[in-house]
Write a protein that holds these residues in place. Structure first.
Motif, PDB file in Angstrom:
ATOM      1  N   GLU A  88       0.800  -1.218   0.000  1.00 31.95           N
ATOM      2  CA  GLU A  88       0.000   0.000   0.000  1.00 31.95           C
ATOM      3  C   GLU A  88       0.837   1.273   0.000  1.00 31.95           C
ATOM      4  OE1 GLU A  88      -3.169   0.173   2.834  1.00 31.95           O
ATOM      5  OE2 GLU A  88      -3.646  -1.947   2.636  1.00 31.95           O
ATOM      6  N   VAL A  89       2.141   1.148   0.097  1.00 29.47           N
ATOM      7  CA  VAL A  89       3.015   2.319   0.025  1.00 29.47           C
ATOM      8  C   VAL A  89       2.881   2.953  -1.359  1.00 29.47           C
ATOM      9  CG1 VAL A  89       5.417   3.104   0.135  1.00 29.47           C
ATOM     10  CG2 VAL A  89       4.607   1.335   1.708  1.00 29.47           C
ATOM     11  N   SER A  90       2.947   4.276  -1.431  1.00 28.57           N
ATOM     12  CA  SER A  90       2.790   4.957  -2.717  1.00 28.57           C
ATOM     13  C   SER A  90       3.899   4.562  -3.677  1.00 28.57           C
ATOM     14  CB  SER A  90       2.803   6.477  -2.507  1.00 28.57           C
ATOM     15  OG  SER A  90       4.131   6.930  -2.267  1.00 28.57           O
ATOM     16  N   GLU A  91       3.596   4.651  -4.972  1.00 33.13           N
ATOM     17  CA  GLU A  91       4.594   4.314  -5.985  1.00 33.13           C
ATOM     18  C   GLU A  91       5.789   5.268  -5.911  1.00 33.13           C
ATOM     19  OE1 GLU A  91       4.559   1.586  -7.788  1.00 33.13           O
ATOM     20  OE2 GLU A  91       2.721   1.081  -6.695  1.00 33.13           O
ATOM     21  N   THR A  92       5.529   6.516  -5.546  1.00 38.67           N
ATOM     22  CA  THR A  92       6.619   7.487  -5.392  1.00 38.67           C
ATOM     23  C   THR A  92       7.596   7.045  -4.320  1.00 38.67           C
ATOM     24  OG1 THR A  92       5.233   9.341  -6.109  1.00 38.67           O
ATOM     25  CG2 THR A  92       7.175   9.874  -4.787  1.00 38.67           C
ATOM     26  N   MET A  93       7.054   6.665  -3.157  1.00 37.46           N
ATOM     27  CA  MET A  93       7.908   6.261  -2.049  1.00 37.46           C
ATOM     28  C   MET A  93       8.622   4.946  -2.360  1.00 37.46           C
ATOM     29  SD  MET A  93       9.093   7.166   0.907  1.00 37.46           S
ATOM     30  CE  MET A  93       7.985   8.447   1.514  1.00 37.46           C
ATOM     31  N   LYS A  94       7.917   4.003  -2.984  1.00 38.29           N
ATOM     32  CA  LYS A  94       8.557   2.739  -3.348  1.00 38.29           C
ATOM     33  C   LYS A  94       9.740   2.966  -4.284  1.00 38.29           C
ATOM     34  CE  LYS A  94       4.556  -0.381  -3.050  1.00 38.29           C
ATOM     35  NZ  LYS A  94       3.580  -1.143  -3.844  1.00 38.29           N
ATOM     36  N   ALA A  95       9.567   3.875  -5.244  1.00 39.53           N
ATOM     37  CA  ALA A  95      10.643   4.158  -6.198  1.00 39.53           C
ATOM     38  C   ALA A  95      11.846   4.774  -5.487  1.00 39.53           C
ATOM     39  CB  ALA A  95      10.136   5.089  -7.291  1.00 39.53           C
ATOM     40  N   GLU A  96      11.591   5.671  -4.531  1.00 41.38           N
ATOM     41  CA  GLU A  96      12.678   6.293  -3.773  1.00 41.38           C
ATOM     42  C   GLU A  96      13.429   5.260  -2.940  1.00 41.38           C
ATOM     43  OE1 GLU A  96      13.924   9.576  -3.376  1.00 41.38           O
ATOM     44  OE2 GLU A  96      12.940   9.765  -5.313  1.00 41.38           O
ATOM     45  N   ILE A  97      12.671   4.373  -2.297  1.00 41.69           N
ATOM     46  CA  ILE A  97      13.297   3.340  -1.467  1.00 41.69           C
ATOM     47  C   ILE A  97      14.143   2.413  -2.330  1.00 41.69           C
ATOM     48  CG2 ILE A  97      12.807   1.314  -0.035  1.00 41.69           C
ATOM     49  CD1 ILE A  97      10.374   2.882   1.057  1.00 41.69           C
ATOM     50  N   ALA A  98      13.600   2.002  -3.465  1.00 35.27           N
ATOM     51  CA  ALA A  98      14.337   1.100  -4.349  1.00 35.27           C
ATOM     52  C   ALA A  98      15.619   1.742  -4.875  1.00 35.27           C
ATOM     53  CB  ALA A  98      13.447   0.668  -5.513  1.00 35.27           C
ATOM     54  N   ALA A  99      15.551   3.045  -5.181  1.00 37.20           N
ATOM     55  CA  ALA A  99      16.690   3.711  -5.797  1.00 37.20           C
ATOM     56  C   ALA A  99      17.729   4.194  -4.791  1.00 37.20           C
ATOM     57  CB  ALA A  99      16.194   4.897  -6.631  1.00 37.20           C
ATOM     58  N   HIS A 100      17.263   4.657  -3.609  1.00 35.30           N
ATOM     59  CA  HIS A 100      18.177   5.355  -2.706  1.00 35.30           C
ATOM     60  C   HIS A 100      18.253   4.795  -1.286  1.00 35.30           C
ATOM     61  CE1 HIS A 100      18.418   8.297  -5.879  1.00 35.30           C
ATOM     62  NE2 HIS A 100      17.125   8.581  -5.783  1.00 35.30           N
ATOM     63  N   TYR A 101      17.208   4.102  -0.847  1.00 31.95           N
ATOM     64  CA  TYR A 101      17.155   3.660   0.541  1.00 31.95           C
ATOM     65  C   TYR A 101      16.671   2.206   0.643  1.00 31.95           C
ATOM     66  CZ  TYR A 101      16.554   8.792   0.675  1.00 31.95           C
ATOM     67  OH  TYR A 101      16.658  10.146   0.459  1.00 31.95           O
ATOM     68  N   PRO A 102      17.341   1.244   0.012  1.00 33.82           N
ATOM     69  CA  PRO A 102      16.821  -0.132  -0.030  1.00 33.82           C
ATOM     70  C   PRO A 102      16.633  -0.765   1.345  1.00 33.82           C
ATOM     71  CG  PRO A 102      19.111  -0.025  -0.788  1.00 33.82           C
ATOM     72  CD  PRO A 102      18.613   1.379  -0.720  1.00 33.82           C
ATOM     73  N   GLU A 103      17.429  -0.366   2.336  1.00 33.53           N
ATOM     74  CA  GLU A 103      17.291  -0.945   3.674  1.00 33.53           C
ATOM     75  C   GLU A 103      15.988  -0.523   4.348  1.00 33.53           C
ATOM     76  OE1 GLU A 103      19.690   2.895   4.180  1.00 33.53           O
ATOM     77  OE2 GLU A 103      19.394   1.304   2.688  1.00 33.53           O
ATOM     78  N   TYR A 104      15.330   0.512   3.820  1.00 33.57           N
ATOM     79  CA  TYR A 104      14.097   1.019   4.419  1.00 33.57           C
ATOM     80  C   TYR A 104      12.871   0.186   4.049  1.00 33.57           C
ATOM     81  CZ  TYR A 104      16.237   5.282   6.240  1.00 33.57           C
ATOM     82  OH  TYR A 104      16.991   6.172   6.956  1.00 33.57           O
ATOM     83  N   ALA A 105      13.045  -0.870   3.288  1.00 31.33           N
ATOM     84  CA  ALA A 105      11.932  -1.772   2.987  1.00 31.33           C
ATOM     85  C   ALA A 105      11.569  -2.637   4.189  1.00 31.33           C
ATOM     86  CB  ALA A 105      12.274  -2.663   1.797  1.00 31.33           C
ATOM     87  N   SER A 106      12.411  -2.648   5.218  1.00 28.67           N
ATOM     88  CA  SER A 106      12.134  -3.413   6.432  1.00 28.67           C
ATOM     89  C   SER A 106      12.625  -2.616   7.632  1.00 28.67           C
ATOM     90  CB  SER A 106      12.819  -4.782   6.383  1.00 28.67           C
ATOM     91  OG  SER A 106      14.217  -4.623   6.244  1.00 28.67           O
ATOM     92  N   PRO A 107      12.098  -2.891   8.818  1.00 33.02           N
ATOM     93  CA  PRO A 107      12.537  -2.156  10.010  1.00 33.02           C
ATOM     94  C   PRO A 107      13.919  -2.603  10.461  1.00 33.02           C
ATOM     95  CG  PRO A 107      10.909  -3.813  10.601  1.00 33.02           C
ATOM     96  CD  PRO A 107      10.996  -3.829   9.106  1.00 33.02           C
ATOM     97  N   PRO A 108      14.557  -1.850  11.360  1.00 32.72           N
ATOM     98  CA  PRO A 108      15.827  -2.291  11.937  1.00 32.72           C
ATOM     99  C   PRO A 108      15.641  -3.602  12.701  1.00 32.72           C
ATOM    100  CG  PRO A 108      15.437   0.030  12.415  1.00 32.72           C
ATOM    101  CD  PRO A 108      14.159  -0.518  11.857  1.00 32.72           C
ATOM    102  N   PRO A 109      16.728  -4.300  12.983  1.00 29.36           N
ATOM    103  CA  PRO A 109      16.613  -5.563  13.724  1.00 29.36           C
ATOM    104  C   PRO A 109      16.198  -5.331  15.174  1.00 29.36           C
ATOM    105  CG  PRO A 109      18.913  -4.953  13.452  1.00 29.36           C
ATOM    106  CD  PRO A 109      18.121  -3.989  12.620  1.00 29.36           C
ATOM    107  N   ALA A 110      15.548  -6.325  15.756  1.00 28.93           N
ATOM    108  CA  ALA A 110      15.170  -6.251  17.165  1.00 28.93           C
ATOM    109  C   ALA A 110      16.410  -6.060  18.022  1.00 28.93           C
ATOM    110  CB  ALA A 110      14.441  -7.526  17.579  1.00 28.93           C
TER     111      ALA A 110
END
Length: 300
Positions: free
Chosen positions: A252-274
């Motif tokens: 449900e994340v916007s296509e704009t945000m998904k594109a930014e994450i894929a291009a510049h912030y790939p680690e942001y597709a998941s939360p930090p480790p416990a």
């Protein structure tokens, strides 16, 4: 008479049993006055009662200037994203609680086209400036059934009929990491306020069988000029006014945000480790890291 009394006792027993069965069928509700339940309510809003289950908040809105003697200016729009997870913890004193770990992005967008900004034209100086978007990793905190003040945990929300809401106000006042050692003498302390409002369905929130409460959110920030705006000490502040919601999944994340994450912030597709023990990141420390070369600036 004895028969009548026995009959009455049997009937009463049947009634008590029926009420107990009905109560079990309906399920007990979480009680905000109970510290353990208060913590559960907060955790259901913030993330999930299932350890390490990701939750995502998404929001969008506008940013304006506020200066004495002039009309407010619509500077740019924003789109925000925070991915998080919670896990149960126990502190050294044996008090139970949870840790929330998260990463967040705030994109600055063209107010007319909605495109993610690469540069921005400063209306006061005429400069064309490179835009540095917010990428804070991590943004974590811990909550316990007993607070730092020694008082039992309490839930700061209100349940009113079918709805619940919760307000949180965070006045920020701390040494600006970009200023020098003499901030008290000449100024430079970072001054901002963040205002959060959460809303949702009370039956879902109070149901102990529901692990994560749906929520809509409003976020307002009143703050100093951003460092990349190069305002050179000009009087005034900026305010950001947004609304959004807790979304069901990354789909449900916007296509704009998904594109930014894929291009510049790939680690942001998941939360930090416990158990993430890193110090929290702020947008000002992030800017400092970029300027010092300690953090790589995304190429746009």
């Amino acid at each position: 008479m004895l028969y009548i009394r026995q009959t009455a006792l049997v009937a009463a027993a049947i009634l008590v049993s029926a009420c107990a069965s009905l109560s079990e069928a309906q399920g007990a509700k979480l009680n905000a006055a109970n510290p353990a339940d208060a913590l559960t309510l907060a955790r259901k809003v913030q993330c999930s009662t299932v350890d390490n289950e990701p939750a995502i908040f998404w929001w969008e809105g506008e940013t304006f200037s506020r200066r004495q003697g002039e009309k407010d200016i619509h500077l740019f729009d924003v789109e925000g994203y925070n991915i998080r997870a919670c896990a149960a913890i126990t502190n050294e004193a044996g008090v139970k609680g949870y840790q929330l770990v998260s990463r967040e992005i705030l994109l600055y967008k063209d107010k007319d086209t909605g495109e993610v900004l690469k540069t921005w034209n400063n209306p006061w100086t005429g400069e064309t400036l490179e835009v540095l978007h917010v990428a804070n990793d991590p943004v974590n905190f811990k909550s316990y059934e007993v607070g730092r003040d020694g008082k039992p945990a309490s839930w700061g929300g209100v349940v009113s009929g079918p709805a619940w809401w919760m307000r949180s106000t965070f006045p920020l006042w701390y040494p600006n990491p970009l200023a020098g050692e003499y901030q008290k003498e000449i100024g430079g302390t970072y001054h901002a306020t963040e205002l959060f409002n959460f809303f949702g369905d009370s039956s879902e929130l109070l149901d102990p069988k529901v692990t994560s409460a749906k929520a809509t959110v409003a976020w307002t920030r009143i703050a100093d000029w951003l460092p990349w705006m190069m305002m050179n000490g000009r009087e005034g502040v900026m305010y950001i006014h947004t609304s959004g919601r807790k979304i069901a999944s990354y789909d449900e994340v916007s296509e704009t945000m998904k594109a930014e994450i894929a291009a510049h912030y790939p680690e942001y597709a998941s939360p930090p480790p416990a158990g993430d023990a890193r110090p929290n990141m702020t947008s000002w420390i992030y800017y400092q890291g970029i300027r010092n070369g300690d953090i790589q600036n995304p190429e746009r």
